[in-house]
Design a protein around this motif. Structure first.
Motif, mmCIF file in Angstrom:
data_model
loop_
_atom_site.group_PDB
_atom_site.id
_atom_site.type_symbol
_atom_site.label_atom_id
_atom_site.label_comp_id
_atom_site.label_asym_id
_atom_site.label_seq_id
_atom_site.Cartn_x
_atom_site.Cartn_y
_atom_site.Cartn_z
ATOM 1 N N ASP A 50 -9.761 16.335 -8.406
ATOM 2 C CA ASP A 50 -9.473 16.780 -9.651
ATOM 3 C C ASP A 50 -7.878 16.939 -9.245
ATOM 4 O OD1 ASP A 50 -9.622 19.331 -11.646
ATOM 5 O OD2 ASP A 50 -7.980 19.925 -10.587
ATOM 6 N N LEU A 51 -6.929 15.894 -10.148
ATOM 7 C CA LEU A 51 -5.989 15.578 -9.797
ATOM 8 C C LEU A 51 -4.590 16.869 -10.926
ATOM 9 C CD1 LEU A 51 -6.426 12.156 -9.731
ATOM 10 C CD2 LEU A 51 -6.987 13.332 -7.916
ATOM 11 N N ARG A 52 -3.881 17.122 -10.940
ATOM 12 C CA ARG A 52 -3.261 17.629 -11.545
ATOM 13 C C ARG A 52 -1.346 16.785 -11.768
ATOM 14 N NH1 ARG A 52 -5.737 22.527 -13.763
ATOM 15 N NH2 ARG A 52 -7.664 22.493 -12.933
ATOM 16 N N SER A 53 -0.809 16.932 -12.876
ATOM 17 C CA SER A 53 0.912 17.143 -12.683
ATOM 18 C C SER A 53 1.216 18.144 -14.505
ATOM 19 C CB SER A 53 1.657 15.599 -13.383
ATOM 20 O OG SER A 53 0.844 15.196 -14.590
ATOM 21 N N ARG A 54 2.149 18.400 -14.212
ATOM 22 C CA ARG A 54 3.084 18.812 -15.758
ATOM 23 C C ARG A 54 2.281 18.841 -16.385
ATOM 24 N NH1 ARG A 54 9.117 19.823 -14.472
ATOM 25 N NH2 ARG A 54 9.149 20.640 -12.461
ATOM 26 N N SER A 55 1.685 17.681 -16.913
ATOM 27 C CA SER A 55 1.139 17.449 -18.460
ATOM 28 C C SER A 55 0.521 16.310 -18.417
ATOM 29 C CB SER A 55 2.246 16.414 -18.671
ATOM 30 O OG SER A 55 2.339 15.025 -18.008
ATOM 31 N N LYS A 105 2.508 10.503 -9.401
ATOM 32 C CA LYS A 105 1.519 10.651 -10.844
ATOM 33 C C LYS A 105 1.731 11.703 -10.403
ATOM 34 C CE LYS A 105 -2.196 8.400 -13.763
ATOM 35 N NZ LYS A 105 -2.439 7.304 -13.699
ATOM 36 N N TRP A 106 0.201 11.694 -9.499
ATOM 37 C CA TRP A 106 -0.732 13.294 -9.126
ATOM 38 C C TRP A 106 0.290 14.290 -7.948
ATOM 39 C CZ3 TRP A 106 -2.835 13.626 -13.828
ATOM 40 C CH2 TRP A 106 -3.580 12.794 -14.302
ATOM 41 N N PRO A 107 0.796 14.944 -8.533
ATOM 42 C CA PRO A 107 1.626 15.559 -6.904
ATOM 43 C C PRO A 107 0.829 17.124 -6.560
ATOM 44 C CG PRO A 107 2.677 16.576 -9.077
ATOM 45 C CD PRO A 107 1.864 14.848 -9.911
ATOM 46 N N LYS A 108 -0.450 17.740 -7.405
ATOM 47 C CA LYS A 108 -1.421 18.484 -7.154
ATOM 48 C C LYS A 108 -2.996 17.549 -6.812
ATOM 49 C CE LYS A 108 1.397 22.242 -9.213
ATOM 50 N NZ LYS A 108 1.213 23.486 -10.081
ATOM 51 N N ARG A 109 -3.911 17.947 -6.160
ATOM 52 C CA ARG A 109 -4.568 17.285 -5.851
ATOM 53 C C ARG A 109 -5.752 18.119 -5.177
ATOM 54 N NH1 ARG A 109 -0.734 13.907 -4.862
ATOM 55 N NH2 ARG A 109 -0.759 13.682 -2.309
ATOM 56 N N ARG A 110 -7.269 17.805 -4.861
ATOM 57 C CA ARG A 110 -7.715 17.696 -4.207
ATOM 58 C C ARG A 110 -9.141 17.348 -4.529
ATOM 59 N NH1 ARG A 110 -9.949 24.767 -5.904
ATOM 60 N NH2 ARG A 110 -10.237 23.198 -8.020
ATOM 61 N N ILE A 116 0.510 -1.212 0.132
ATOM 62 C CA ILE A 116 0.058 0.088 0.003
ATOM 63 C C ILE A 116 0.908 1.308 -0.127
ATOM 64 C CG2 ILE A 116 -1.582 1.226 1.602
ATOM 65 C CD1 ILE A 116 -2.908 -1.280 2.330
ATOM 66 N N GLN A 117 2.077 1.377 0.961
ATOM 67 C CA GLN A 117 2.266 2.017 1.096
ATOM 68 C C GLN A 117 3.304 2.956 -0.554
ATOM 69 O OE1 GLN A 117 6.355 2.068 3.265
ATOM 70 N NE2 GLN A 117 6.153 3.917 3.894
ATOM 71 N N ARG A 118 3.886 1.374 -1.208
ATOM 72 C CA ARG A 118 4.107 1.611 -1.964
ATOM 73 C C ARG A 118 3.648 2.772 -3.762
ATOM 74 N NH1 ARG A 118 7.115 -3.323 -2.028
ATOM 75 N NH2 ARG A 118 4.976 -4.479 -2.693
ATOM 76 N N ASP A 119 2.119 1.816 -3.160
ATOM 77 C CA ASP A 119 0.851 2.676 -4.102
ATOM 78 C C ASP A 119 0.917 3.756 -4.074
ATOM 79 O OD1 ASP A 119 -0.918 1.662 -6.676
ATOM 80 O OD2 ASP A 119 -2.180 2.452 -4.691
ATOM 81 N N LEU A 120 0.716 4.583 -2.102
ATOM 82 C CA LEU A 120 0.909 5.780 -2.591
ATOM 83 C C LEU A 120 1.966 6.568 -3.005
ATOM 84 C CD1 LEU A 120 -0.907 5.318 1.423
ATOM 85 C CD2 LEU A 120 -1.694 5.634 -0.594
ATOM 86 N N LEU A 121 3.089 6.317 -3.093
ATOM 87 C CA LEU A 121 4.357 6.909 -3.361
ATOM 88 C C LEU A 121 3.919 6.966 -5.090
ATOM 89 C CD1 LEU A 121 7.287 5.546 -1.168
ATOM 90 C CD2 LEU A 121 6.390 7.632 -0.888
ATOM 91 N N ARG A 122 3.722 6.127 -5.220
ATOM 92 C CA ARG A 122 3.473 6.271 -7.027
ATOM 93 C C ARG A 122 2.154 7.071 -7.588
ATOM 94 N NH1 ARG A 122 0.202 4.925 -10.011
ATOM 95 N NH2 ARG A 122 -0.729 4.115 -8.572
ATOM 96 N N TYR A 123 1.259 7.323 -6.572
ATOM 97 C CA TYR A 123 0.232 8.111 -6.718
ATOM 98 C C TYR A 123 0.751 9.764 -6.545
ATOM 99 C CZ TYR A 123 -4.612 10.080 -6.338
ATOM 100 O OH TYR A 123 -5.943 10.388 -6.851
ATOM 101 N N ASP A 124 1.491 9.433 -5.623
ATOM 102 C CA ASP A 124 1.866 10.930 -5.479
ATOM 103 C C ASP A 124 2.809 11.809 -6.379
ATOM 104 O OD1 ASP A 124 2.349 13.567 -3.460
ATOM 105 O OD2 ASP A 124 4.455 12.877 -3.705
#
Length: 304
Positions: free
Chosen positions: A260-265, A229-234, A219-227
């Motif tokens: 609402d999820l955002r990254s650079r691209s 991928k989507w560093p900006k989240r609301r 679960i921790q690995r998945d949470l890190l991967r998610y962060d």
């Protein structure tokens, strides 16, 4: 001499700004107290208790869950936004308070010393994305009608079918407000600068999005991967949570959550029906033993 007056003027401006920020917080605390979201003193200090009350207000009114007195929240409360609302803040104290149960808030609420938090109101267009039409395959997840004032969304208890010698089924001894706080804490932990903070909510083994018996390390690995991928989240709560109590004592909480999820691209937004299955631990805490979600419409854009 000119330099002295320059520094004196700058100091005076900073002091006035600080006083104004304190007044904003005091105004917010008064409004939150009147609405039944806050039990502390009108101090003008934006502490964990105030941030918890703001978060409670946000999740109840369909505002973005941030724990901050941001522009949309301040507008809904009818006060001015904090001068430093754009600055990042540590949220761990706030979500821990909400997760563990803000006992002062709950005790005063149960005793009738404060009014119950008011029912949700329609949020402004600036505060949340517009509702999206649900695909026909997800009609079973349509939101229930809003409850009458003072009533909860917990389903009514089934008829008494107890058999002599068989213990009665477990009942939900966690009120709707406590569970709503727990959901807010879980969402807020996902925004904590400490990546993977929401891991503390999970049991040692979890049914994780359809995969059974998943360990915390996975679960921790998945949470890190998610962060990454989507560093900006609301996130916004899009309606009232539904609570089911299982005969084993587990609580199944289903809630509509906008995101609402955002990254650079990339940019993705939509709504999901998230389901958390909670189990009460020996010390009275709640742990997530299963989590799942079904999508209710999604948009994704790539920036060129």
């Amino acid at each position: 001499m000119k330099r002295f007056f320059f520094f004196l003027s700058a100091f005076a401006l900073c002091s006035l700004s600080s006083m104004r920020a304190d007044e904003n917080v005091q105004d917010a605390q008064r409004r939150l107290k009147q609405g039944g979201f806050y039990t502390g003193n009108i101090s003008g200090v934006y502490d964990d208790g105030t941030a918890a009350a703001v978060t409670r207000y946000q999740i109840r009114h369909g505002l973005a869950i941030s724990g901050k007195l941001d522009g949309a929240t301040a507008q809904a409360l009818g006060v001015s936004a904090r001068a430093d609302e754009a600055q990042p803040v540590q949220t761990s104290g706030t979500w821990r308070r909400l997760r563990n149960g803000d006992m002062q808030f709950l005790e005063q609420l149960n005793a009738g010393s404060i009014p119950p938090p008011r029912a949700p109101v329609a949020s402004s267009p600036e505060s949340a994305p517009a509702p999206r039409k649900r695909p026909s395959g997800l009609e079973s997840h349509a939101l229930p009608p809003p409850p009458a004032e003072g009533r909860t969304t917990d389903r009514p208890p089934p008829p008494d079918t107890r058999v002599e010698g068989v213990p009665p089924p477990h009942k939900n001894d966690y009120g709707t407000e406590r569970l709503r706080d727990y959901v807010a804490a879980f969402v807020l932990a996902g925004l904590d600068p400490k990546i993977g903070a929401e891991l503390e909510f999970f049991a040692d083994r979890v049914d994780y999005f359809g995969e059974r018996n998943v360990g915390r390390q996975t679960i921790q690995r998945d949470l890190l991967r998610y962060d990454r991928k989507w560093p900006k989240r609301r996130f916004w709560l899009a309606g009232n949570p539904e609570v089911e109590t299982e005969s084993s004592g587990e609580l199944r909480v289903t809630l509509p959550l906008r995101y609402d999820l955002r990254s650079r691209s990339r940019h993705a937004s939509g709504e999901v029906m998230k389901t958390l299955t909670l189990l009460k631990t020996d010390d009275g805490d709640l742990q997530i033993i299963a989590v799942n979600e079904s999508k209710a419409g999604e948009k994704e854009k790539r920036k060129h």
